[in-house]
Write a protein that holds these residues in place. Structure first.
Motif, PDB file in Angstrom:
ATOM      1  N   ILE A 172      31.203  -1.728   2.214  1.00  0.00           N
ATOM      2  CA  ILE A 172      29.654  -1.869   2.225  1.00  0.00           C
ATOM      3  C   ILE A 172      28.951  -1.888   3.460  1.00  0.00           C
ATOM      4  CG2 ILE A 172      27.630  -3.255   1.534  1.00  0.00           C
ATOM      5  CD1 ILE A 172      29.477  -4.591  -0.755  1.00  0.00           C
ATOM      6  N   PRO A 173      27.985  -0.775   3.663  1.00  0.00           N
ATOM      7  CA  PRO A 173      27.263  -0.770   5.095  1.00  0.00           C
ATOM      8  C   PRO A 173      26.684  -2.205   5.420  1.00  0.00           C
ATOM      9  CG  PRO A 173      26.337   0.876   3.459  1.00  0.00           C
ATOM     10  CD  PRO A 173      27.200  -0.054   2.741  1.00  0.00           C
ATOM     11  N   CYS A 174      26.636  -2.586   6.948  1.00  0.00           N
ATOM     12  CA  CYS A 174      26.351  -3.452   7.258  1.00  0.00           C
ATOM     13  C   CYS A 174      24.842  -3.247   7.782  1.00  0.00           C
ATOM     14  CB  CYS A 174      26.856  -4.174   8.607  1.00  0.00           C
ATOM     15  SG  CYS A 174      26.285  -5.593   9.275  1.00  0.00           S
ATOM     16  N   ASN A 175      23.765  -3.999   7.039  1.00  0.00           N
ATOM     17  CA  ASN A 175      22.233  -3.602   7.649  1.00  0.00           C
ATOM     18  C   ASN A 175      21.702  -4.844   8.408  1.00  0.00           C
ATOM     19  OD1 ASN A 175      22.234  -1.667   5.876  1.00  0.00           O
ATOM     20  ND2 ASN A 175      21.940  -2.679   4.386  1.00  0.00           N
ATOM     21  N   GLN A 176      22.587  -5.315   9.408  1.00  0.00           N
ATOM     22  CA  GLN A 176      22.041  -6.489  10.362  1.00  0.00           C
ATOM     23  C   GLN A 176      21.608  -5.910  11.476  1.00  0.00           C
ATOM     24  OE1 GLN A 176      24.646  -9.557  10.529  1.00  0.00           O
ATOM     25  NE2 GLN A 176      23.920 -10.574   8.458  1.00  0.00           N
ATOM     26  N   VAL A 228      30.772  -6.549  10.814  1.00  0.00           N
ATOM     27  CA  VAL A 228      31.740  -5.330  10.924  1.00  0.00           C
ATOM     28  C   VAL A 228      32.870  -5.196  10.194  1.00  0.00           C
ATOM     29  CG1 VAL A 228      32.753  -3.499  12.265  1.00  0.00           C
ATOM     30  CG2 VAL A 228      30.692  -4.182  12.894  1.00  0.00           C
ATOM     31  N   ASN A 229      33.507  -6.306  10.282  1.00  0.00           N
ATOM     32  CA  ASN A 229      34.715  -6.579   9.447  1.00  0.00           C
ATOM     33  C   ASN A 229      34.555  -6.750   7.914  1.00  0.00           C
ATOM     34  OD1 ASN A 229      36.318  -6.772  11.834  1.00  0.00           O
ATOM     35  ND2 ASN A 229      36.122  -8.868  11.999  1.00  0.00           N
ATOM     36  N   SER A 230      33.341  -7.218   7.414  1.00  0.00           N
ATOM     37  CA  SER A 230      33.190  -7.722   6.155  1.00  0.00           C
ATOM     38  C   SER A 230      32.873  -6.109   5.554  1.00  0.00           C
ATOM     39  CB  SER A 230      31.885  -8.578   5.858  1.00  0.00           C
ATOM     40  OG  SER A 230      32.406  -9.847   6.396  1.00  0.00           O
ATOM     41  N   ALA A 231      32.087  -5.439   6.184  1.00  0.00           N
ATOM     42  CA  ALA A 231      31.565  -4.289   5.919  1.00  0.00           C
ATOM     43  C   ALA A 231      32.920  -3.152   5.731  1.00  0.00           C
ATOM     44  CB  ALA A 231      30.760  -3.385   6.792  1.00  0.00           C
ATOM     45  N   GLN A 255      24.536 -17.908  27.127  1.00  0.00           N
ATOM     46  CA  GLN A 255      25.919 -17.336  27.005  1.00  0.00           C
ATOM     47  C   GLN A 255      26.290 -17.607  25.530  1.00  0.00           C
ATOM     48  OE1 GLN A 255      28.583 -18.610  30.251  1.00  0.00           O
ATOM     49  NE2 GLN A 255      28.016 -17.114  31.615  1.00  0.00           N
ATOM     50  N   MET A 256      26.150 -18.570  25.218  1.00  0.00           N
ATOM     51  CA  MET A 256      26.336 -19.140  23.788  1.00  0.00           C
ATOM     52  C   MET A 256      25.781 -18.279  22.770  1.00  0.00           C
ATOM     53  SD  MET A 256      26.655 -23.255  24.343  1.00  0.00           S
ATOM     54  CE  MET A 256      26.916 -23.835  22.595  1.00  0.00           C
ATOM     55  N   ILE A 257      24.479 -18.030  23.208  1.00  0.00           N
ATOM     56  CA  ILE A 257      23.477 -17.059  22.008  1.00  0.00           C
ATOM     57  C   ILE A 257      24.349 -15.778  22.142  1.00  0.00           C
ATOM     58  CG2 ILE A 257      21.391 -15.849  21.970  1.00  0.00           C
ATOM     59  CD1 ILE A 257      20.002 -18.365  23.215  1.00  0.00           C
ATOM     60  N   VAL A 258      24.535 -15.404  23.212  1.00  0.00           N
ATOM     61  CA  VAL A 258      25.439 -13.944  23.177  1.00  0.00           C
ATOM     62  C   VAL A 258      26.745 -14.008  22.637  1.00  0.00           C
ATOM     63  CG1 VAL A 258      26.604 -12.342  24.914  1.00  0.00           C
ATOM     64  CG2 VAL A 258      24.259 -13.060  25.487  1.00  0.00           C
ATOM     65  N   ASP A 259      27.687 -15.075  22.761  1.00  0.00           N
ATOM     66  CA  ASP A 259      28.750 -15.165  21.978  1.00  0.00           C
ATOM     67  C   ASP A 259      28.356 -15.215  20.662  1.00  0.00           C
ATOM     68  OD1 ASP A 259      29.890 -15.197  24.589  1.00  0.00           O
ATOM     69  OD2 ASP A 259      30.234 -17.523  24.381  1.00  0.00           O
ATOM     70  N   GLY A 260      27.314 -16.034  20.136  1.00  0.00           N
ATOM     71  CA  GLY A 260      27.177 -16.232  18.642  1.00  0.00           C
ATOM     72  C   GLY A 260      27.004 -14.863  18.281  1.00  0.00           C
ATOM     73  N   GLU A 285      28.642 -12.811  15.037  1.00  0.00           N
ATOM     74  CA  GLU A 285      28.036 -12.329  14.020  1.00  0.00           C
ATOM     75  C   GLU A 285      28.106 -10.892  13.651  1.00  0.00           C
ATOM     76  OE1 GLU A 285      23.613 -12.520  12.451  1.00  0.00           O
ATOM     77  OE2 GLU A 285      24.126 -14.310  13.518  1.00  0.00           O
ATOM     78  N   TYR A 286      28.046 -10.031  14.709  1.00  0.00           N
ATOM     79  CA  TYR A 286      27.993  -8.652  14.592  1.00  0.00           C
ATOM     80  C   TYR A 286      29.470  -8.287  14.074  1.00  0.00           C
ATOM     81  CZ  TYR A 286      28.276  -3.735  15.691  1.00  0.00           C
ATOM     82  OH  TYR A 286      28.646  -2.474  15.519  1.00  0.00           O
TER      83      TYR A 286
END
Length: 50
Positions: free
Chosen positions: A46-50, A38-41, A24-29, A33-34
């Motif tokens: 700038i498109p997010c390439n992750q 998205v917020n930064s993009a 669950q912690m991995i999913v939360d992280g 991150e996603y």
């Protein structure tokens, strides 16, 4: 390549609740991150390439 499946809220919650705390912690992280990407993009146009 893996196929992406879109889940509704209930389907996601059902699967999420089957995970142990460590996973669950991995999913939360990953979601944080996603969302951060998205917020930064959106802010920088700038498109997010992750």
């Amino acid at each position: 390549m893996h196929e992406i499946e879109i889940l509704n809220d209930r389907e996601f919650d059902d699967l999420y609740n089957q995970l142990d705390v460590a996973h669950q912690m991995i999913v939360d992280g990953t979601i944080r991150e996603y969302v951060g990407c998205v917020n930064s993009a959106c802010e920088s146009k700038i498109p997010c390439n992750q």
